[in-house]
Design a protein around this motif. Structure first.
Motif, PDB file in Angstrom:
ATOM      1  N   UNK A  65       1.015  -0.884   0.421  1.00  0.00           N
ATOM      2  CA  UNK A  65      -0.192  -0.009  -0.026  1.00  0.00           C
ATOM      3  C   UNK A  65       0.954   1.176   0.209  1.00  0.00           C
ATOM      4  N   UNK A  66       1.355   0.808   0.828  1.00  0.00           N
ATOM      5  CA  UNK A  66       3.306   2.494   0.495  1.00  0.00           C
ATOM      6  C   UNK A  66       3.948   2.213  -0.685  1.00  0.00           C
ATOM      7  N   UNK A  67       4.559   1.817  -1.277  1.00  0.00           N
ATOM      8  CA  UNK A  67       4.362   1.444  -2.536  1.00  0.00           C
ATOM      9  C   UNK A  67       6.341   0.950  -1.559  1.00  0.00           C
ATOM     10  N   UNK A  68       6.482   0.316  -0.522  1.00  0.00           N
ATOM     11  CA  UNK A  68       7.321   0.138  -0.347  1.00  0.00           C
ATOM     12  C   UNK A  68       7.494  -1.523  -0.876  1.00  0.00           C
ATOM     13  N   UNK A  69       6.541  -2.441  -0.883  1.00  0.00           N
ATOM     14  CA  UNK A  69       7.268  -3.603  -1.760  1.00  0.00           C
ATOM     15  C   UNK A  69       5.964  -4.243  -3.507  1.00  0.00           C
ATOM     16  N   UNK A  70       6.838  -5.861  -4.122  1.00  0.00           N
ATOM     17  CA  UNK A  70       5.863  -4.847  -5.019  1.00  0.00           C
ATOM     18  C   UNK A  70       4.812  -6.242  -4.900  1.00  0.00           C
ATOM     19  N   UNK A  71       4.244  -5.866  -5.905  1.00  0.00           N
ATOM     20  CA  UNK A  71       2.892  -6.872  -6.378  1.00  0.00           C
ATOM     21  C   UNK A  71       3.602  -8.723  -6.032  1.00  0.00           C
ATOM     22  N   UNK A  72       4.434  -9.065  -6.737  1.00  0.00           N
ATOM     23  CA  UNK A  72       5.164 -10.600  -6.892  1.00  0.00           C
ATOM     24  C   UNK A  72       5.406 -10.662  -5.857  1.00  0.00           C
ATOM     25  N   UNK A  73       5.403  -9.864  -4.875  1.00  0.00           N
ATOM     26  CA  UNK A  73       6.143 -10.518  -3.416  1.00  0.00           C
ATOM     27  C   UNK A  73       4.894 -11.104  -2.699  1.00  0.00           C
ATOM     28  N   UNK A  74       4.046 -10.101  -2.619  1.00  0.00           N
ATOM     29  CA  UNK A  74       2.227 -10.026  -1.630  1.00  0.00           C
ATOM     30  C   UNK A  74       2.275 -11.438  -2.014  1.00  0.00           C
ATOM     31  N   UNK A  75       1.922 -11.892  -4.059  1.00  0.00           N
ATOM     32  CA  UNK A  75       1.514 -12.697  -4.322  1.00  0.00           C
ATOM     33  C   UNK A  75       2.059 -14.311  -4.050  1.00  0.00           C
ATOM     34  N   UNK A  76       3.649 -14.142  -3.828  1.00  0.00           N
ATOM     35  CA  UNK A  76       3.960 -15.209  -3.424  1.00  0.00           C
ATOM     36  C   UNK A  76       3.910 -15.545  -1.787  1.00  0.00           C
ATOM     37  N   UNK A  77       3.920 -14.158  -1.056  1.00  0.00           N
ATOM     38  CA  UNK A  77       3.226 -14.507   0.417  1.00  0.00           C
ATOM     39  C   UNK A  77       1.950 -15.467   0.333  1.00  0.00           C
ATOM     40  N   UNK A  78       0.867 -14.867  -0.245  1.00  0.00           N
ATOM     41  CA  UNK A  78      -0.210 -15.323  -0.639  1.00  0.00           C
ATOM     42  C   UNK A  78      -0.327 -16.820  -0.788  1.00  0.00           C
ATOM     43  N   UNK A  79       0.135 -17.111  -1.924  1.00  0.00           N
ATOM     44  CA  UNK A  79       0.806 -18.182  -2.299  1.00  0.00           C
ATOM     45  C   UNK A  79       1.202 -19.102  -0.976  1.00  0.00           C
ATOM     46  N   UNK A  80       2.662 -18.860  -0.262  1.00  0.00           N
ATOM     47  CA  UNK A  80       2.989 -19.260   0.753  1.00  0.00           C
ATOM     48  C   UNK A  80       1.800 -19.554   2.114  1.00  0.00           C
ATOM     49  N   UNK A  81       0.555 -18.701   2.289  1.00  0.00           N
ATOM     50  CA  UNK A  81      -0.439 -19.194   3.592  1.00  0.00           C
ATOM     51  C   UNK A  81      -1.368 -19.695   2.569  1.00  0.00           C
ATOM     52  N   UNK A  82      -1.253 -19.857   0.910  1.00  0.00           N
ATOM     53  CA  UNK A  82      -2.655 -20.646   0.563  1.00  0.00           C
ATOM     54  C   UNK A  82      -2.021 -22.047   1.030  1.00  0.00           C
ATOM     55  N   UNK A  83      -0.316 -21.987   0.628  1.00  0.00           N
ATOM     56  CA  UNK A  83      -0.090 -23.588   0.765  1.00  0.00           C
ATOM     57  C   UNK A  83      -0.423 -24.357   2.208  1.00  0.00           C
ATOM     58  N   UNK A  84       0.068 -23.079   3.577  1.00  0.00           N
ATOM     59  CA  UNK A  84      -0.016 -23.736   4.489  1.00  0.00           C
ATOM     60  C   UNK A  84      -1.354 -23.831   4.966  1.00  0.00           C
ATOM     61  N   UNK A  85      -2.700 -23.549   4.644  1.00  0.00           N
ATOM     62  CA  UNK A  85      -3.536 -23.589   4.977  1.00  0.00           C
ATOM     63  C   UNK A  85      -4.381 -24.839   4.337  1.00  0.00           C
ATOM     64  N   UNK A  86      -3.309 -24.951   3.122  1.00  0.00           N
ATOM     65  CA  UNK A  86      -3.867 -26.995   2.607  1.00  0.00           C
ATOM     66  C   UNK A  86      -3.443 -27.601   3.940  1.00  0.00           C
ATOM     67  N   UNK A  87      -2.219 -27.468   3.696  1.00  0.00           N
ATOM     68  CA  UNK A  87      -1.524 -28.641   4.569  1.00  0.00           C
ATOM     69  C   UNK A  87      -1.927 -28.487   5.177  1.00  0.00           C
ATOM     70  N   UNK A  88      -2.541 -27.272   6.536  1.00  0.00           N
ATOM     71  CA  UNK A  88      -3.669 -27.609   8.151  1.00  0.00           C
ATOM     72  C   UNK A  88      -4.853 -28.114   7.585  1.00  0.00           C
ATOM     73  N   UNK A  89      -5.446 -27.824   6.702  1.00  0.00           N
ATOM     74  CA  UNK A  89      -6.764 -29.154   6.590  1.00  0.00           C
ATOM     75  C   UNK A  89      -6.126 -30.270   5.964  1.00  0.00           C
TER      76      UNK A  89
END
Length: 400
Positions: free
Chosen positions: A156-180
């Motif tokens: 939001x403050x322009x301190x990181x790129x959308x690619x990095x946000x996508x990588x974090x969200x993808x890793x979070x989704x994988x973690x939630x899948x492992x949890x399920x």
């Protein structure tokens, strides 16, 4: 790293290991079958004490001359009763065989109890691992959620790129899948454990400690092998087969019979006549009838002897393996504790470094993934260590 004690929920109460094994044994359907086998063998041993080799045999006959068309009054009634006799040594051999079968059935009970104990250990360890896997997955999920929130604010403050946000969200989704997946596995394992024990709860696998090993005479493997229920059961089977061989040799011919006969007959122009006598029936020996009996007993003895040799070899190999597993599990636990601690610290350090702009986000994600794997390895090593101690105690009959 401190883990919550298992059995925090009401239906996950920790059950002492011996109590869990006892509950599983009471819930085991095989127990009823083995009890019936023992009772039937005892009944055969009691029946073999009979004076005769079988029940009495009744014979009766009637004849007259009317069927021939003469009808002169020729009538004959005849009846008798006889009993089969034991051959020399046959009754004693039959009784000894039944007693040996009863002892063999009792030894199979101990084998089944040992198998139940191993199943309780395996299912209990799997249940604890499933719970630890969920705990670790939730820890990583919280870390990823925190990274995702920080990445979102930075974007939001322009301190990181959308690619990095996508990588974090993808890793979070994988973690939630492992949890399920971990929660699904836990539900399945809990259902299997409940079916095994018949009561809700977790066996106290983690109570096993190093002092338990002090009971085991590891310097005398031969004595441990002889105490193993599987070896004792195989040896009892050999004894029963030997008694069967003795019975087969004693049954060299069909059982002779002895009894009494009574004849009452009437003839034309003569008074009625009654006769009483003794009858003896002695079938002669024949290879046609004796050889199959002897061959079956020889085959049983050969099979039982082979099974005993195989059981001793299997038990010896297993004892060596489980004793070695204790040493290996201890070292693996120590190393995995070090690895988990270091990877968690590294992940925390890289996250702080990323916040300062010194480290790429992808390195933080990799570190968190490595920390997750280290946690899983630590879980497996800890359960394997306690399970190895219990497994040795089960194999050697020294479970406290």
């Amino acid at each position: 790293m401190a883990w919550p004690a298992p059995g925090s929920a009401a239906d996950d109460a920790v059950i002492p290991l011996r109590a869990a094994i006892g509950a599983a044994w009471e819930n085991d359907p095989v127990r009823q079958e083995l009890a019936a086998n023992t009772q039937s063998a005892d009944a055969r041993a009691a029946a073999a004490k009979s004076w005769f080799a079988g029940g009495p045999i009744l014979t009766a006959s009637y004849s007259d001359d009317r069927a021939a068309g003469t009808n002169l009054g020729y009538v004959t009634w005849q009846g008798g009763v006889s009993v089969p006799l034991w051959l020399p040594g046959q009754g004693t051999a039959t009784e000894h065989l039944a007693q040996a079968d009863a002892k063999a059935a009792l030894s199979r009970v101990e084998v089944e109890r040992m198998a139940i104990a191993v199943r309780v250990l395996e299912q209990g360890g799997a249940a604890i691992l499933a719970e630890r896997r969920i705990i670790a997955a939730r820890m990583i999920e919280r870390s990823m959620e925190r990274l995702a929130a920080m990445t979102s604010r930075a974007k939001t403050h322009g301190e990181t790129t959308g690619v990095e946000a996508q990588a974090v969200n993808a890793q979070l989704a994988d973690t939630r899948s492992e949890l399920a997946q971990a929660e699904e596995d836990q539900a399945r394992i809990r259902a299997e454990l409940l079916s095994l024990l018949g009561v809700a709860g977790l066996p106290d696998i983690l109570s096993a400690q190093t002092p338990w090993l002090a009971r085991i005479p590891t310097n005398n493997l031969q004595a441990l092998e002889n105490q193993d229920p599987r070896v004792r059961s195989a040896h009892r089977a050999v004894i029963a087969a030997q008694e069967d061989m003795h019975l087969a040799r004693s049954s060299f011919m069909p059982n002779p019979e002895v009894g009494i006969d009574a004849i009452d007959q009437g003839q034309y122009g003569s008074p009625w006549a009654t006769q009483v006598g003794v009858n003896i029936r002695v079938p002669l020996p024949s290879d046609v009838t004796h050889t199959p009996i002897l061959s079956a007993a020889q085959n049983r003895l050969a099979s039982a002897t082979r099974a005993e040799v195989e059981a001793r070899r299997a038990v010896h190999n297993e004892l060596v393996q489980v004793l070695a597993r204790v040493q290996a599990a201890r070292e693996m636990l120590f190393q995995s504790q070090t690895s988990a601690s270091q990877t968690m610290q590294r992940a925390d350090s890289l996250e702080r470094s990323w916040q300062l702009g010194e480290t790429p986000l992808i390195e933080v994600l990799r570190a968190r993934t490595e920390a997750w794997r280290s946690l899983l390895t630590l879980n497996q090593a800890e359960v394997a260590w306690h399970s190895a101690i219990i497994r040795v105690c089960i194999s050697t009959g020294t479970l406290p």
